[in-house]
Scaffold this motif. Structure first.
Motif, PDB file in Angstrom:
ATOM      1  N   LYS A 147     -12.213   8.523   5.729  1.00 58.91           N
ATOM      2  CA  LYS A 147     -13.188   7.677   5.540  1.00 58.91           C
ATOM      3  C   LYS A 147     -14.386   7.544   4.430  1.00 58.91           C
ATOM      4  O   LYS A 147     -15.429   6.517   4.433  1.00 58.91           O
ATOM      5  CB  LYS A 147     -13.676   6.912   7.541  1.00 58.91           C
ATOM      6  CG  LYS A 147     -12.227   6.546   7.704  1.00 58.91           C
ATOM      7  CD  LYS A 147     -12.256   5.976   8.995  1.00 58.91           C
ATOM      8  CE  LYS A 147     -10.947   5.706   9.884  1.00 58.91           C
ATOM      9  NZ  LYS A 147     -10.749   5.303  11.723  1.00 58.91           N
ATOM     10  N   SER A 148     -14.747   8.983   4.631  1.00 55.01           N
ATOM     11  CA  SER A 148     -15.729   8.916   3.369  1.00 55.01           C
ATOM     12  C   SER A 148     -15.899   9.003   2.439  1.00 55.01           C
ATOM     13  O   SER A 148     -16.147   9.369   1.064  1.00 55.01           O
ATOM     14  CB  SER A 148     -16.310  10.829   3.893  1.00 55.01           C
ATOM     15  OG  SER A 148     -15.512  11.491   3.727  1.00 55.01           O
ATOM     16  N   ALA A 149     -14.205   8.130   1.654  1.00 57.87           N
ATOM     17  CA  ALA A 149     -13.711   8.835   0.036  1.00 57.87           C
ATOM     18  C   ALA A 149     -14.982   7.700  -0.267  1.00 57.87           C
ATOM     19  O   ALA A 149     -15.178   7.025   0.030  1.00 57.87           O
ATOM     20  CB  ALA A 149     -12.454   8.286   0.522  1.00 57.87           C
ATOM     21  N   SER A 150     -14.542   8.174  -1.797  1.00 59.91           N
ATOM     22  CA  SER A 150     -15.835   6.683  -2.807  1.00 59.91           C
ATOM     23  C   SER A 150     -14.270   5.882  -2.491  1.00 59.91           C
ATOM     24  O   SER A 150     -13.402   5.602  -1.823  1.00 59.91           O
ATOM     25  CB  SER A 150     -15.768   7.185  -3.915  1.00 59.91           C
ATOM     26  OG  SER A 150     -14.282   7.584  -4.420  1.00 59.91           O
ATOM     27  N   GLU A 151     -15.128   4.222  -2.727  1.00 58.27           N
ATOM     28  CA  GLU A 151     -14.835   2.842  -3.022  1.00 58.27           C
ATOM     29  C   GLU A 151     -13.459   3.158  -3.694  1.00 58.27           C
ATOM     30  O   GLU A 151     -13.027   2.563  -3.872  1.00 58.27           O
ATOM     31  CB  GLU A 151     -15.817   2.132  -3.267  1.00 58.27           C
ATOM     32  CG  GLU A 151     -16.590   1.833  -2.069  1.00 58.27           C
ATOM     33  CD  GLU A 151     -17.644   0.998  -2.861  1.00 58.27           C
ATOM     34  OE1 GLU A 151     -17.086  -0.333  -3.537  1.00 58.27           O
ATOM     35  OE2 GLU A 151     -18.779   0.381  -2.486  1.00 58.27           O
ATOM     36  N   GLU A 152     -13.829   3.323  -5.164  1.00 57.60           N
ATOM     37  CA  GLU A 152     -12.431   3.999  -5.868  1.00 57.60           C
ATOM     38  C   GLU A 152     -11.615   4.936  -5.442  1.00 57.60           C
ATOM     39  O   GLU A 152     -10.589   4.541  -6.072  1.00 57.60           O
ATOM     40  CB  GLU A 152     -13.099   4.514  -7.384  1.00 57.60           C
ATOM     41  CG  GLU A 152     -14.602   4.075  -8.042  1.00 57.60           C
ATOM     42  CD  GLU A 152     -15.768   4.020  -6.888  1.00 57.60           C
ATOM     43  OE1 GLU A 152     -15.938   5.058  -6.295  1.00 57.60           O
ATOM     44  OE2 GLU A 152     -16.740   3.084  -8.031  1.00 57.60           O
ATOM     45  N   GLU A 153     -11.916   6.260  -5.064  1.00 58.10           N
ATOM     46  CA  GLU A 153     -10.690   6.372  -4.457  1.00 58.10           C
ATOM     47  C   GLU A 153      -9.498   5.978  -3.129  1.00 58.10           C
ATOM     48  O   GLU A 153      -9.020   5.437  -3.010  1.00 58.10           O
ATOM     49  CB  GLU A 153     -11.348   7.929  -3.605  1.00 58.10           C
ATOM     50  CG  GLU A 153     -12.025   8.655  -4.348  1.00 58.10           C
ATOM     51  CD  GLU A 153     -12.253  10.255  -3.663  1.00 58.10           C
ATOM     52  OE1 GLU A 153     -11.841  11.565  -3.526  1.00 58.10           O
ATOM     53  OE2 GLU A 153     -13.068   9.731  -2.545  1.00 58.10           O
ATOM     54  N   ILE A 154     -10.696   4.775  -2.347  1.00 59.94           N
ATOM     55  CA  ILE A 154      -9.622   4.000  -1.500  1.00 59.94           C
ATOM     56  C   ILE A 154      -9.180   2.596  -2.229  1.00 59.94           C
ATOM     57  O   ILE A 154      -7.699   2.897  -2.393  1.00 59.94           O
ATOM     58  CB  ILE A 154     -10.771   3.046  -0.398  1.00 59.94           C
ATOM     59  CG1 ILE A 154     -11.721   4.294   0.372  1.00 59.94           C
ATOM     60  CG2 ILE A 154     -10.443   1.819   0.163  1.00 59.94           C
ATOM     61  CD1 ILE A 154     -12.698   3.817   1.422  1.00 59.94           C
ATOM     62  N   LEU A 155     -10.137   2.090  -3.024  1.00 57.95           N
ATOM     63  CA  LEU A 155      -9.120   1.306  -4.187  1.00 57.95           C
ATOM     64  C   LEU A 155      -8.052   2.171  -5.144  1.00 57.95           C
ATOM     65  O   LEU A 155      -6.927   0.524  -4.814  1.00 57.95           O
ATOM     66  CB  LEU A 155      -9.654   0.843  -4.980  1.00 57.95           C
ATOM     67  CG  LEU A 155     -10.834  -0.171  -4.510  1.00 57.95           C
ATOM     68  CD1 LEU A 155     -12.207  -0.523  -5.497  1.00 57.95           C
ATOM     69  CD2 LEU A 155     -10.398  -1.298  -3.440  1.00 57.95           C
ATOM     70  N   ALA A 156      -8.088   2.745  -5.181  1.00 62.23           N
ATOM     71  CA  ALA A 156      -6.829   3.390  -6.064  1.00 62.23           C
ATOM     72  C   ALA A 156      -5.226   3.809  -5.025  1.00 62.23           C
ATOM     73  O   ALA A 156      -4.215   3.473  -4.944  1.00 62.23           O
ATOM     74  CB  ALA A 156      -7.108   4.652  -6.805  1.00 62.23           C
ATOM     75  N   ALA A 157      -6.096   4.650  -3.793  1.00 62.92           N
ATOM     76  CA  ALA A 157      -4.780   4.358  -2.675  1.00 62.92           C
ATOM     77  C   ALA A 157      -3.884   3.227  -2.478  1.00 62.92           C
ATOM     78  O   ALA A 157      -2.880   3.553  -2.338  1.00 62.92           O
ATOM     79  CB  ALA A 157      -5.613   5.277  -1.630  1.00 62.92           C
ATOM     80  N   ILE A 158      -4.844   2.297  -2.162  1.00 62.60           N
ATOM     81  CA  ILE A 158      -4.079   0.810  -1.602  1.00 62.60           C
ATOM     82  C   ILE A 158      -3.480   0.153  -3.346  1.00 62.60           C
ATOM     83  O   ILE A 158      -2.304  -0.035  -2.968  1.00 62.60           O
ATOM     84  CB  ILE A 158      -5.365  -0.394  -1.426  1.00 62.60           C
ATOM     85  CG1 ILE A 158      -5.782   0.826  -0.103  1.00 62.60           C
ATOM     86  CG2 ILE A 158      -4.550  -1.605  -1.572  1.00 62.60           C
ATOM     87  CD1 ILE A 158      -7.494  -1.050  -0.273  1.00 62.60           C
ATOM     88  N   ARG A 159      -4.235   0.099  -4.078  1.00 58.03           N
ATOM     89  CA  ARG A 159      -3.293   0.276  -5.575  1.00 58.03           C
ATOM     90  C   ARG A 159      -1.874   0.958  -5.468  1.00 58.03           C
ATOM     91  O   ARG A 159      -0.598   0.414  -5.678  1.00 58.03           O
ATOM     92  CB  ARG A 159      -3.163  -0.400  -6.291  1.00 58.03           C
ATOM     93  CG  ARG A 159      -5.574  -1.144  -6.875  1.00 58.03           C
ATOM     94  CD  ARG A 159      -5.403  -0.644  -7.804  1.00 58.03           C
ATOM     95  NE  ARG A 159      -7.102  -2.629  -7.644  1.00 58.03           N
ATOM     96  CZ  ARG A 159      -7.978  -2.115  -7.506  1.00 58.03           C
ATOM     97  NH1 ARG A 159      -8.396  -1.154  -7.821  1.00 58.03           N
ATOM     98  NH2 ARG A 159      -8.938  -3.135  -7.619  1.00 58.03           N
ATOM     99  N   ALA A 160      -2.098   2.572  -5.197  1.00 51.73           N
ATOM    100  CA  ALA A 160      -0.867   3.002  -5.793  1.00 51.73           C
ATOM    101  C   ALA A 160       0.127   2.829  -4.627  1.00 51.73           C
ATOM    102  O   ALA A 160       1.534   2.556  -4.930  1.00 51.73           O
ATOM    103  CB  ALA A 160      -1.336   4.636  -5.589  1.00 51.73           C
TER     104      ALA A 160
END
Length: 226
Positions: A114-127
């Motif tokens: 939950k402390s991850a950056s927006e970029e990391e969250i978006l990348a995980a969802i897309r992956a």
């Protein structure tokens, strides 16, 4: 999922995302992140998986909080979503490696702090939407910390005996629930104990059985006092 069991690709090109969290602030945060993305759409949220599926079943990815107050385990939730052809991204504070292991056993594709950056969250969802695993440091540490992750394989009947007995049942009450004799329940318990002993995880007491059931995702972790 598609016909061969793989992850489905959204025909519209837009990934339909759901979220399960029994606290509203993380939902607001994800909503804010996704509202600026042309290829991702948050179509619903709920405090439980069951409630989310009542609202929307046509989902591609669900962002799942590990620790929910409805008594479900991560393993149960990830498996339920998978049965509906939905992949899971675990969204967690990272405090409970045993819950991460439970989700990992059921096949979650990503773990994001939950402390991850927006970029990391978006990348995980897309992956995850594309069927790719996202192995974070936290996930790897949880897996590495459990050398017996897949060492104990219990049949559905043995799982049921373990959960009923470890939850406070007796040989008599478990037998009544399953329609077998107390002697049969005791024989099942002997098998369960032997399997854990063979894995180097002894279960000498009823408390030990409860701990193993929680460790392996058969029972939810006890809720902490607020």
């Amino acid at each position: 999922m598609d016909d061969d069991g793989g992850p489905r690709t959204p025909e519209s090109g837009i990934v339909r995302v759901g979220m399960v969290d029994d606290h509203q602030s993380p939902v607001w945060g994800i909503e804010r992140i996704l509202e600026r993305q042309d290829d991702l759409e948050l179509v619903g949220s709920a405090p439980t998986v069951a409630e989310l599926l009542d609202k929307a079943t046509d989902l591609d990815v669900v962002i799942l909080d590990l620790r929910l107050n409805d008594g479900t385990t991560p393993r149960e939730n990830v498996s339920t979503l998978a049965d509906h052809g939905i992949v899971t991204v675990v969204y967690t504070s990272g405090e409970h490696p045993d819950l991460l292991r439970s989700a990992a056993r059921a096949g979650t594709l990503a773990v994001v702090l939950k402390s991850a950056s927006e970029e990391e969250i978006l990348a995980a969802i897309r992956a995850a939407a594309g069927g790719e695993e996202v192995l974070t440091t936290e996930w790897a540490a949880a897996i590495d910390g459990d050398p017996n992750l897949d060492a104990v394989d219990l049949s559905p009947q043995l799982q049921r005996v373990l959960t009923l007995y470890a939850s406070g049942g007796t040989s008599v009450s478990v037998g009544q629930e399953l329609g077998v004799t107390p002697d049969t329940v005791n024989e099942y318990l002997k098998r369960i104990r032997q399997k854990y002993a063979d894995a180097g995880r002894p279960t000498r007491t009823k408390l030990d059985l409860f701990k193993r059931a929680v460790e392996d995702g058969w029972l939810p972790m006890p809720l902490r006092d607020s």
